[in-house]
Design a protein around this motif. Structure first.
Motif, PDB file in Angstrom:
ATOM      1  N   ASP B 123      11.720  -1.489  -0.817  1.00 44.82           N
ATOM      2  CA  ASP B 123      10.709  -2.247  -0.083  1.00 44.82           C
ATOM      3  C   ASP B 123      11.301  -3.038   1.074  1.00 44.82           C
ATOM      4  O   ASP B 123      10.906  -2.882   2.219  1.00 44.82           O
ATOM      5  CB  ASP B 123      10.003  -3.231  -1.024  1.00 44.82           C
ATOM      6  N   TYR B 124      12.255  -3.921   0.739  1.00 49.31           N
ATOM      7  CA  TYR B 124      12.660  -4.927   1.718  1.00 49.31           C
ATOM      8  C   TYR B 124      13.878  -4.530   2.551  1.00 49.31           C
ATOM      9  O   TYR B 124      14.222  -5.224   3.496  1.00 49.31           O
ATOM     10  CB  TYR B 124      12.901  -6.269   1.015  1.00 49.31           C
ATOM     11  N   MET B 126      14.655  -0.751   3.123  1.00 48.87           N
ATOM     12  CA  MET B 126      14.342   0.512   3.788  1.00 48.87           C
ATOM     13  C   MET B 126      13.112   0.418   4.691  1.00 48.87           C
ATOM     14  O   MET B 126      12.973   1.197   5.622  1.00 48.87           O
ATOM     15  CB  MET B 126      14.142   1.622   2.760  1.00 48.87           C
ATOM     16  N   LYS B 127      12.215  -0.510   4.411  1.00 49.54           N
ATOM     17  CA  LYS B 127      11.023  -0.619   5.263  1.00 49.54           C
ATOM     18  C   LYS B 127      11.222  -1.613   6.394  1.00 49.54           C
ATOM     19  O   LYS B 127      10.292  -1.893   7.139  1.00 49.54           O
ATOM     20  CB  LYS B 127       9.818  -1.036   4.407  1.00 49.54           C
ATOM     21  N   ASN B 128      12.433  -2.159   6.487  1.00 49.51           N
ATOM     22  CA  ASN B 128      12.703  -3.127   7.542  1.00 49.51           C
ATOM     23  C   ASN B 128      13.181  -2.398   8.792  1.00 49.51           C
ATOM     24  O   ASN B 128      14.220  -1.731   8.763  1.00 49.51           O
ATOM     25  CB  ASN B 128      13.783  -4.104   7.046  1.00 49.51           C
ATOM     26  N   PRO B 129      12.450  -2.491   9.891  1.00 48.57           N
ATOM     27  CA  PRO B 129      12.846  -1.723  11.085  1.00 48.57           C
ATOM     28  C   PRO B 129      14.185  -2.166  11.685  1.00 48.57           C
ATOM     29  O   PRO B 129      14.744  -1.458  12.497  1.00 48.57           O
ATOM     30  CB  PRO B 129      11.703  -1.989  12.065  1.00 48.57           C
ATOM     31  N   PHE B 130      14.691  -3.330  11.285  1.00 42.72           N
ATOM     32  CA  PHE B 130      15.947  -3.809  11.859  1.00 42.72           C
ATOM     33  C   PHE B 130      17.157  -3.415  11.027  1.00 42.72           C
ATOM     34  O   PHE B 130      18.280  -3.792  11.333  1.00 42.72           O
ATOM     35  CB  PHE B 130      15.904  -5.328  12.043  1.00 42.72           C
ATOM     36  N   TYR B 131      16.933  -2.674   9.944  1.00 47.97           N
ATOM     37  CA  TYR B 131      18.051  -2.238   9.119  1.00 47.97           C
ATOM     38  C   TYR B 131      18.541  -0.875   9.570  1.00 47.97           C
ATOM     39  O   TYR B 131      17.749   0.053   9.727  1.00 47.97           O
ATOM     40  CB  TYR B 131      17.635  -2.185   7.645  1.00 47.97           C
ATOM     41  N   SER B 139      19.369  -8.757   4.964  1.00 46.71           N
ATOM     42  CA  SER B 139      17.923  -8.878   5.010  1.00 46.71           C
ATOM     43  C   SER B 139      17.510 -10.095   4.202  1.00 46.71           C
ATOM     44  O   SER B 139      17.736 -10.165   3.000  1.00 46.71           O
ATOM     45  CB  SER B 139      17.296  -7.608   4.438  1.00 46.71           C
ATOM     46  N   GLY B 141      14.550 -11.155   3.445  1.00 47.66           N
ATOM     47  CA  GLY B 141      13.490 -10.874   2.474  1.00 47.66           C
ATOM     48  C   GLY B 141      14.044 -10.292   1.181  1.00 47.66           C
ATOM     49  O   GLY B 141      13.603 -10.643   0.084  1.00 47.66           O
ATOM     50  N   PHE B 142      15.026  -9.409   1.315  1.00 44.27           N
ATOM     51  CA  PHE B 142      15.650  -8.804   0.138  1.00 44.27           C
ATOM     52  C   PHE B 142      16.374  -9.873  -0.678  1.00 44.27           C
ATOM     53  O   PHE B 142      16.232  -9.946  -1.899  1.00 44.27           O
ATOM     54  CB  PHE B 142      16.622  -7.716   0.604  1.00 44.27           C
TER      55      PHE B 142
END
Lengths: 226, 154
Positions: B123-124, B126-131, B139, B141-142
């Motif tokens: 979720d936090y 792989m779905k983050n466009p900045f990763y 991250s 959020g992670f």
């Protein structure tokens, strides 16, 4: 396992691709995105068909993430990126406003007052897009022409963690663009920007700052006088 | 009523005894992309030593997945490592990313914990466009969600 495709193998796959069996060709022709199996295009469907349907949050997160990455390729800074996202949202907002008013049918109303249009955005528009109302709607005390709509946990930002070197960025600029388009559509020209304003409960709280153009306030003053 | 009490007491006891020492995530090349300690109990290592640990484990895992005492052609490789002082659970995703969880010995349900960490990663991270894929995870959020999942269990 040998990962390198041999020339022989590529040649054989290419030959099958250029001469598909008639059955396979038939299948691709009937099931593309625009035409369903019933031969009806999306334009033949009723507009209310998707009114209550929901969409996968993961699918949206991936799509939006890809949009952010795409926008990031062609920009020079955080402000430029926010502007780009705002423009994407603007295009969505223009179309969505039309749909929303059409769905209201005879009960649709053209808002003419600032408070009315802001309530329309934080209630109807927000509910139509996110199935919830915006969390607060406030007026900025210092400035006559500024209003704030806040969202404790914007859907677009759920899975996004902005890196430290871009701390100014808030991808809620996309929603700000939608709001801006709706305001423009109602003849309330304004600039809308998204700002991160976290508190202990909501680390992802976002405030949309709405700054109306001077002519909007002028018109509002005339209405009060009459 | 009795059933309800039984069930709630079991959940309670699970929550009390859960002590996770650390979580490590390895990319498919064996590089360490995430390392975080949650409870004291593990030796502190230098960042270079953590990288060596990750690389070594990656190698050992590759060897254990090649050799299998049974007739099966392939093995899932090393999954649990138990010692007097800790237990380590390894979970390898289909894409080759490895999640390592270090916890107190005789800790139950570590496979549930590791699955949940995988879910948070999906979720936090792989779905983050900045990763950037395969790169170290930074991250916020992670971190936040991992803390709120693991910390209350101590």
């Amino acid at each position: 396992m040998n990962r390198d495709p041999s020339p022989f193998r590529t040649a054989s796959t290419a030959s099958t691709a250029t001469s598909p069996t008639p059955k396979y060709a038939n299948l691709t022709a009937s099931t593309n995105l625009r035409y369903s199996l019933t031969r009806k295009s999306i334009y033949d469907r009723h507009l209310n068909r998707t009114k209550t349907s929901e969409l996968s949050k993961s699918a949206f997160a991936f799509l939006f993430g890809e949009m952010v990455q795409y926008a990031q390729k062609k920009v020079y800074g955080v402000q430029d990126l926010e502007k780009k996202l705002n423009l994407h949202g603007y295009a969505v907002g223009q179309r969505f406003l039309e749909l929303l008013l059409w769905r209201d049918g005879r009960t649709a109303k053209r808002e003419t007052r600032i408070l009315g249009i802001l309530q329309f955005i934080s209630h109807q528009l927000y509910r139509a897009i996110f199935q919830k109302q915006a969390d607060t709607l406030e007026k900025v005390r210092e400035n006559e022409d500024e209003y704030m709509i806040s969202d404790n946990d914007p859907v677009v930002n759920t899975y996004i963690s902005v890196p430290k070197e871009m701390s100014q960025l808030n991808c809620g600029a996309f929603i700000a663009g939608i709001i801006e388009a709706v305001l423009d559509g109602h003849c309330f020209p304004a600039k809308v920007t998204a700002h991160t304003a976290p508190n202990e409960m909501w680390p992802g709280r976002t405030v949309f700052l709405i700054k109306f153009e001077p002519e909007v306030l002028e018109r509002e003053a005339l209405r009060v006088g009459s | 009523m009795f059933l309800f009490r039984l069930r709630s007491s079991r959940v309670f006891s699970l929550a009390v005894t859960m002590v996770v020492y650390a979580v490590l995530i390895l990319n498919k090349a064996g590089g360490l992309i995430y390392q975080r300690d949650f409870n004291p109990g593990l030796q502190k290592l230098s960042s270079n030593d953590y990288l060596i640990l990750a690389g070594t484990f990656h190698g050992v895992h590759a060897i254990t997945s090649q050799i299998s005492p049974t007739n099966e052609t392939s093995s899932s490789g090393l999954e649990v490592l138990e010692s007097e002082n800790f237990v380590m659970r390894c979970f390898q995703t289909l894409t080759g990313t490895k999640f390592l969880i270090f916890a107190e010995p005789r800790q139950q349900n570590l496979d549930v914990v590791v699955r949940r960490v995988y879910e948070l990663y999906a979720d936090y991270v792989m779905k983050n466009p900045f990763y950037q894929i395969e790169m170290p995870i930074r991250s916020e959020g992670f971190d936040r969600h991992l803390t709120s999942y693991i910390k209350p269990h101590q």
